[in-house]
Write a protein that holds these residues in place. Structure first.
Motif, PDB file in Angstrom:
ATOM      1  N   LYS A 188       0.820  -1.208   0.000  1.00  0.00           N
ATOM      2  CA  LYS A 188       0.000   0.000   0.000  1.00  0.00           C
ATOM      3  C   LYS A 188       0.860   1.266   0.000  1.00  0.00           C
ATOM      4  O   LYS A 188       0.461   2.294  -0.554  1.00  0.00           O
TER       5      LYS A 188
ATOM      6  N   SER B  15       2.046   3.688  -3.072  1.00  0.00           N
ATOM      7  CA  SER B  15       1.329   4.869  -3.551  1.00  0.00           C
ATOM      8  C   SER B  15       2.040   6.163  -3.169  1.00  0.00           C
ATOM      9  O   SER B  15       1.801   7.206  -3.793  1.00  0.00           O
TER      10      SER B  15
ATOM     11  N   LEU C 102      -1.642   4.883  -8.824  1.00  0.00           N
ATOM     12  CA  LEU C 102      -2.469   5.987  -8.334  1.00  0.00           C
ATOM     13  C   LEU C 102      -2.294   7.229  -9.199  1.00  0.00           C
ATOM     14  O   LEU C 102      -3.270   7.914  -9.536  1.00  0.00           O
TER      15      LEU C 102
ATOM     16  N   TYR D 292     -11.187   6.124  -8.577  1.00  0.00           N
ATOM     17  CA  TYR D 292     -10.617   5.772  -7.276  1.00  0.00           C
ATOM     18  C   TYR D 292     -11.206   4.466  -6.744  1.00  0.00           C
ATOM     19  O   TYR D 292     -10.501   3.683  -6.090  1.00  0.00           O
ATOM     20  N   VAL D 293     -12.475   4.207  -7.022  1.00  0.00           N
ATOM     21  CA  VAL D 293     -13.070   2.929  -6.618  1.00  0.00           C
ATOM     22  C   VAL D 293     -12.387   1.783  -7.356  1.00  0.00           C
ATOM     23  O   VAL D 293     -12.085   0.731  -6.766  1.00  0.00           O
TER      24      VAL D 293
ATOM     25  N   ALA E  32      -8.984   1.302  -5.878  1.00  0.00           N
ATOM     26  CA  ALA E  32      -9.140   0.655  -4.574  1.00  0.00           C
ATOM     27  C   ALA E  32      -9.405  -0.837  -4.732  1.00  0.00           C
ATOM     28  O   ALA E  32      -8.915  -1.655  -3.944  1.00  0.00           O
TER      29      ALA E  32
ATOM     30  N   TYR F 209      -6.029  -2.556  -5.372  1.00  0.00           N
ATOM     31  CA  TYR F 209      -5.300  -2.727  -4.117  1.00  0.00           C
ATOM     32  C   TYR F 209      -5.943  -3.810  -3.260  1.00  0.00           C
ATOM     33  O   TYR F 209      -5.246  -4.631  -2.639  1.00  0.00           O
ATOM     34  N   PHE F 210      -7.259  -3.806  -3.207  1.00  0.00           N
ATOM     35  CA  PHE F 210      -7.960  -4.806  -2.390  1.00  0.00           C
ATOM     36  C   PHE F 210      -7.670  -6.217  -2.879  1.00  0.00           C
ATOM     37  O   PHE F 210      -7.461  -7.129  -2.064  1.00  0.00           O
TER      38      PHE F 210
END
Length: 359
Positions: free
Chosen positions: A294, A297, A308, A328-329, A332, A335-336
């Motif tokens: 994480k 970024s 990002l 951004y969703v 995300a 990353y998730f």
């Protein structure tokens, strides 16, 4: 021994009734909570699916006035998000390089390859293939310099390189920290604590921007690699303390017994202490890997076009400026996917090791 049979295990319905509907207050709280969660879930699904715009044929105008999400921006700009500034005609190389990292990770997770030699071959070989694909200049591949790397491939490169450099360094710090020579142990402790007391952003900024002013030209190298070395140093300082904690969890009698049997230092470390230390440190190590992924970024702050920054460019240019939430969703979700997979694998390893202990 008593002949009284054990009571039967309660059913699922009985467990639910006892936990959530055992009284009027619990029942009311359960109903209100379910209603609130249901409302939130419906709002999210309505925005993300039912009233969303998925078609890319109409361009940005198709999303004007829409009540739901505009996923058209992902269909139109996904290449920019995944590949950044990498040359368009060479995107297949960047995608294949990411696939190599995924295969490398999957092989590392298979028990049959759990040996120092096999893991070293997989990671070093996989990283070499990744670098050749991204960099080029050999085997007929067009050379692409690091300043043109970007997107998900750059994020993966930063993470993998940080771990490859940081893990051996963290092990060296941990062994020096527990040295019987007081001078070595204390100097190492000062170095580790000094690095851990600094925020990663300041370390990245120092290695990327400040070091060229104090180093000779032949030693400066590329800004990307300087920043990765700083990230690896930061990772190694935290991971060294995790490994040292794992060593402290090993009973001291085992090392004393190994000394009594005449085993040398490296045999004691490699065959007896280190495997148990890594097992003790596994949960914290997985957590450190998650944090490190994480933290890639943060490279956006020193001018790198990782995933990002690529997402920012995807909605920040052209007519897609209104679709920043959707971008951004999507980022995300990327990353998730990585972080959740890593955490689930860590949980699998813990269960496997616990089962081995019980046997």
């Amino acid at each position: 021994m008593s002949d009284v049979a054990a009571p039967p295990a309660p059913s699922i319905l009985e467990v639910v009734r006892r936990r959530y509907f055992s009284s009027v207050g619990n029942t009311l709280l359960t109903v209100v909570s379910l209603a609130l969660l249901g409302t939130i879930l419906w709002k999210v699904l309505d925005w993300a699916v039912f009233t969303a715009v998925f078609s890319t044929s109409g361009g940005p105008e198709a999303c004007r006035g829409a009540d739901g999400a505009c996923w058209s921006v992902i269909g139109a700009r996904w290449r920019l998000i995944f590949f950044g500034l990498y040359p368009y005609e060479e995107h297949w190389r960047s995608g294949l390089a990411c696939l190599v990292v995924v295969v490398m990770t999957v092989l590392s997770c298979m028990p049959r390859f759990w040996s120092m030699k096999a893991i070293s071959v997989i990671w070093i070989g996989g990283f070499a293939v990744f670098y050749v694909l991204m960099k080029g200049g050999v085997l007929g591949l067009v050379r692409v310099d690091e300043q043109n790397w970007g997107g998900l491939a750059l994020t993966v490169f930063i993470f993998v390189t940080t771990v490859i450099i940081g893990m051996p360094l963290s092990l060296a710090w941990a062994l020096l920290r527990r040295s019987e020579l007081k001078v070595v142990s204390r100097v190492t402790a000062v170095i580790i604590d000094s690095v851990r007391s600094l925020p990663l952003v300041s370390i990245l900024f120092t290695f990327a921007i400040v070091l060229p002013f104090v180093l000779p030209d032949w030693l400066t190298g590329d800004k990307l690699y300087r920043a990765i070395i700083g990230s690896a140093l930061f990772f190694s300082a935290y991971q060294a303390e995790i490994i040292r904690g794992g060593f402290q969890g090993v009973p001291k009698g085992q090392e004393e017994a190994a000394k009594a049997l005449g085993l040398g230092y490296w045999l004691r470390i490699g065959k007896i202490l280190l495997p148990q230390a890594f097992k003790n440190a596994l949960p914290a190590t997985i957590n450190q890997f998650v944090i490190t992924f994480k933290e890639t970024s943060l490279f956006i702050i020193i001018g790198f076009f990782e995933v990002l920054a690529s997402g920012n460019a995807a909605y920040g240019t052209g007519d897609w400026t209104f679709a920043y939430v959707e971008v951004y969703v999507f980022i995300a979700a990327i990353y998730f996917a990585f972080v959740f997979s890593l955490s689930r694998y860590g949980a699998f390893l813990e269960r496997r090791m616990d089962a081995g202990d019980r046997r």
